[in-house]
Design a protein around this motif. Structure first.
Motif, PDB file in Angstrom:
ATOM      1  N   ALA A 193      -6.477  44.260 -24.693  1.00 22.44           N
ATOM      2  CA  ALA A 193      -5.974  45.635 -24.674  1.00 22.44           C
ATOM      3  C   ALA A 193      -4.674  45.717 -25.477  1.00 22.44           C
ATOM      4  N   LEU A 194      -4.599  46.689 -26.352  1.00 21.02           N
ATOM      5  CA  LEU A 194      -3.404  46.907 -27.155  1.00 21.02           C
ATOM      6  C   LEU A 194      -2.589  48.039 -26.546  1.00 21.02           C
ATOM      7  N   PRO A 195      -1.277  48.014 -26.729  1.00 23.02           N
ATOM      8  CA  PRO A 195      -0.467  49.122 -26.224  1.00 23.02           C
ATOM      9  C   PRO A 195      -0.811  50.422 -26.960  1.00 23.02           C
ATOM     10  N   ASP A 196      -0.748  51.532 -26.218  1.00 23.66           N
ATOM     11  CA  ASP A 196      -1.076  52.827 -26.819  1.00 23.66           C
ATOM     12  C   ASP A 196      -0.049  53.250 -27.862  1.00 23.66           C
ATOM     13  N   GLN A 197       1.222  53.002 -27.567  1.00 24.02           N
ATOM     14  CA  GLN A 197       2.287  53.447 -28.463  1.00 24.02           C
ATOM     15  C   GLN A 197       3.443  52.459 -28.392  1.00 24.02           C
ATOM     16  N   ILE A 198       4.031  52.180 -29.533  1.00 20.62           N
ATOM     17  CA  ILE A 198       5.185  51.282 -29.619  1.00 20.62           C
ATOM     18  C   ILE A 198       6.270  52.005 -30.394  1.00 20.62           C
ATOM     19  N   THR A 199       7.448  52.077 -29.800  1.00 20.76           N
ATOM     20  CA  THR A 199       8.592  52.692 -30.477  1.00 20.76           C
ATOM     21  C   THR A 199       9.463  51.582 -31.044  1.00 20.76           C
ATOM     22  N   LEU A 200       9.597  51.564 -32.360  1.00 24.36           N
ATOM     23  CA  LEU A 200      10.403  50.539 -33.020  1.00 24.36           C
ATOM     24  C   LEU A 200      11.824  51.043 -33.198  1.00 24.36           C
ATOM     25  N   PRO A 201      12.807  50.174 -33.033  1.00 20.60           N
ATOM     26  CA  PRO A 201      14.206  50.591 -33.160  1.00 20.60           C
ATOM     27  C   PRO A 201      14.613  50.793 -34.620  1.00 20.60           C
ATOM     28  N   GLY A 202      15.480  51.757 -34.826  1.00 18.97           N
ATOM     29  CA  GLY A 202      16.111  51.961 -36.133  1.00 18.97           C
ATOM     30  C   GLY A 202      15.150  52.282 -37.257  1.00 18.97           C
ATOM     31  N   GLY A 203      14.054  52.922 -37.006  1.00 13.96           N
ATOM     32  CA  GLY A 203      13.132  53.305 -38.070  1.00 13.96           C
ATOM     33  C   GLY A 203      12.467  52.132 -38.755  1.00 13.96           C
ATOM     34  N   ALA A 204      12.333  51.019 -38.054  1.00 11.38           N
ATOM     35  CA  ALA A 204      11.688  49.836 -38.637  1.00 11.38           C
ATOM     36  C   ALA A 204      10.208  50.114 -38.882  1.00 11.38           C
ATOM     37  N   THR A 205       9.670  49.447 -39.892  1.00 13.95           N
ATOM     38  CA  THR A 205       8.257  49.594 -40.232  1.00 13.95           C
ATOM     39  C   THR A 205       7.514  48.311 -39.871  1.00 13.95           C
ATOM     40  N   ALA A 206       6.445  48.429 -39.117  1.00 11.36           N
ATOM     41  CA  ALA A 206       5.674  47.257 -38.690  1.00 11.36           C
ATOM     42  C   ALA A 206       4.797  46.750 -39.824  1.00 11.36           C
ATOM     43  N   THR A 207       4.759  45.418 -39.986  1.00 13.29           N
ATOM     44  CA  THR A 207       3.881  44.812 -40.983  1.00 13.29           C
ATOM     45  C   THR A 207       2.846  43.889 -40.342  1.00 13.29           C
ATOM     46  N   ALA A 208       3.104  43.431 -39.100  1.00 10.72           N
ATOM     47  CA  ALA A 208       2.143  42.555 -38.420  1.00 10.72           C
ATOM     48  C   ALA A 208       2.310  42.704 -36.915  1.00 10.72           C
ATOM     49  N   PHE A 209       1.241  42.356 -36.195  1.00  7.30           N
ATOM     50  CA  PHE A 209       1.230  42.455 -34.744  1.00  7.30           C
ATOM     51  C   PHE A 209       0.527  41.226 -34.191  1.00  7.30           C
ATOM     52  N   THR A 210       1.073  40.647 -33.132  1.00  6.66           N
ATOM     53  CA  THR A 210       0.418  39.545 -32.440  1.00  6.66           C
ATOM     54  C   THR A 210       0.742  39.649 -30.964  1.00  6.66           C
ATOM     55  N   GLN A 211      -0.025  38.929 -30.131  1.00  5.59           N
ATOM     56  CA  GLN A 211       0.220  39.028 -28.698  1.00  5.59           C
ATOM     57  C   GLN A 211      -0.104  37.733 -27.992  1.00  5.59           C
ATOM     58  N   GLY A 212       0.556  37.567 -26.841  1.00  4.30           N
ATOM     59  CA  GLY A 212       0.319  36.417 -25.980  1.00  4.30           C
ATOM     60  C   GLY A 212      -0.061  36.899 -24.598  1.00  4.30           C
ATOM     61  N   ALA A 213       0.064  36.026 -23.608  1.00  6.39           N
ATOM     62  CA  ALA A 213      -0.380  36.340 -22.250  1.00  6.39           C
ATOM     63  C   ALA A 213       0.405  37.496 -21.636  1.00  6.39           C
ATOM     64  N   GLY A 214       1.728  37.484 -21.722  1.00  5.45           N
ATOM     65  CA  GLY A 214       2.523  38.536 -21.102  1.00  5.45           C
ATOM     66  C   GLY A 214       3.423  39.260 -22.077  1.00  5.45           C
ATOM     67  N   TRP A 215       3.169  39.132 -23.362  1.00  5.64           N
ATOM     68  CA  TRP A 215       4.050  39.719 -24.368  1.00  5.64           C
ATOM     69  C   TRP A 215       3.243  40.109 -25.606  1.00  5.64           C
ATOM     70  N   TYR A 216       3.871  40.904 -26.438  1.00  2.00           N
ATOM     71  CA  TYR A 216       3.341  41.161 -27.775  1.00  2.00           C
ATOM     72  C   TYR A 216       4.518  41.218 -28.733  1.00  2.00           C
ATOM     73  N   ALA A 217       4.273  40.909 -29.989  1.00  2.00           N
ATOM     74  CA  ALA A 217       5.341  40.839 -30.981  1.00  2.00           C
ATOM     75  C   ALA A 217       4.954  41.644 -32.216  1.00  2.00           C
ATOM     76  N   ILE A 218       5.980  42.231 -32.822  1.00  2.00           N
ATOM     77  CA  ILE A 218       5.798  43.013 -34.046  1.00  2.00           C
ATOM     78  C   ILE A 218       6.722  42.445 -35.102  1.00  2.00           C
ATOM     79  N   VAL A 219       6.157  42.161 -36.260  1.00  2.00           N
ATOM     80  CA  VAL A 219       6.951  41.720 -37.403  1.00  2.00           C
ATOM     81  C   VAL A 219       7.240  42.961 -38.231  1.00  2.00           C
ATOM     82  N   THR A 220       8.515  43.155 -38.573  1.00  5.27           N
ATOM     83  CA  THR A 220       8.913  44.351 -39.310  1.00  5.27           C
ATOM     84  C   THR A 220       9.126  44.036 -40.786  1.00  5.27           C
ATOM     85  N   ALA A 221       9.203  45.083 -41.586  1.00  6.05           N
ATOM     86  CA  ALA A 221       9.385  44.930 -43.031  1.00  6.05           C
ATOM     87  C   ALA A 221      10.759  44.355 -43.373  1.00  6.05           C
TER      88      ALA A 221
END
Length: 100
Positions: free
Chosen positions: A48-76
């Motif tokens: 299951a992916l999160p419905d919405q993610i708010t990134l700080p400071g107008g960052a732009t997401a370039t990649a997404f990955t997830q683990g057991a209790g977390w998910y991570a976003i790589v920004t530009a």
């Protein structure tokens, strides 16, 4: 001419015919099992992916990955933002040094 007896098959030829028939049946059953397993595995909806993610400071997401209790976003701008899957709160921010 119809009175001539039919020649009898040798025993090894009977065995070979039965063996080929059995192996063909086993191969057909095996292919059906493999197809059924593939259909079952590919029907899974995945994590299951999160419905919405708010990134700080107008960052732009370039990649997404997830683990057991977390998910991570790589920004530009070369940051990795790690969020808690349950609460959606940012747990950690990692700045990546590209070495340029």
């Amino acid at each position: 001419m119809d009175d001539l007896p039919q020649p009898e098959e040798p025993a090894n030829l009977k065995f070979l015919r039965r063996l080929v028939t059995t192996l063909t049946a086993v191969m057909i059953v095996g292919v059906i099992v493999i197809i059924a397993l593939l259909v079952t595995a590919l029907r899974d909806t995945g994590p299951a992916l999160p419905d919405q993610i708010t990134l700080p400071g107008g960052a732009t997401a370039t990649a997404f990955t997830q683990g057991a209790g977390w998910y991570a976003i790589v920004t530009a701008d070369d940051r990795i933002l790690i969020y808690n899957r349950t609460t959606g709160a940012m747990m950690q921010e990692i700045t990546v040094d590209a070495g340029d």
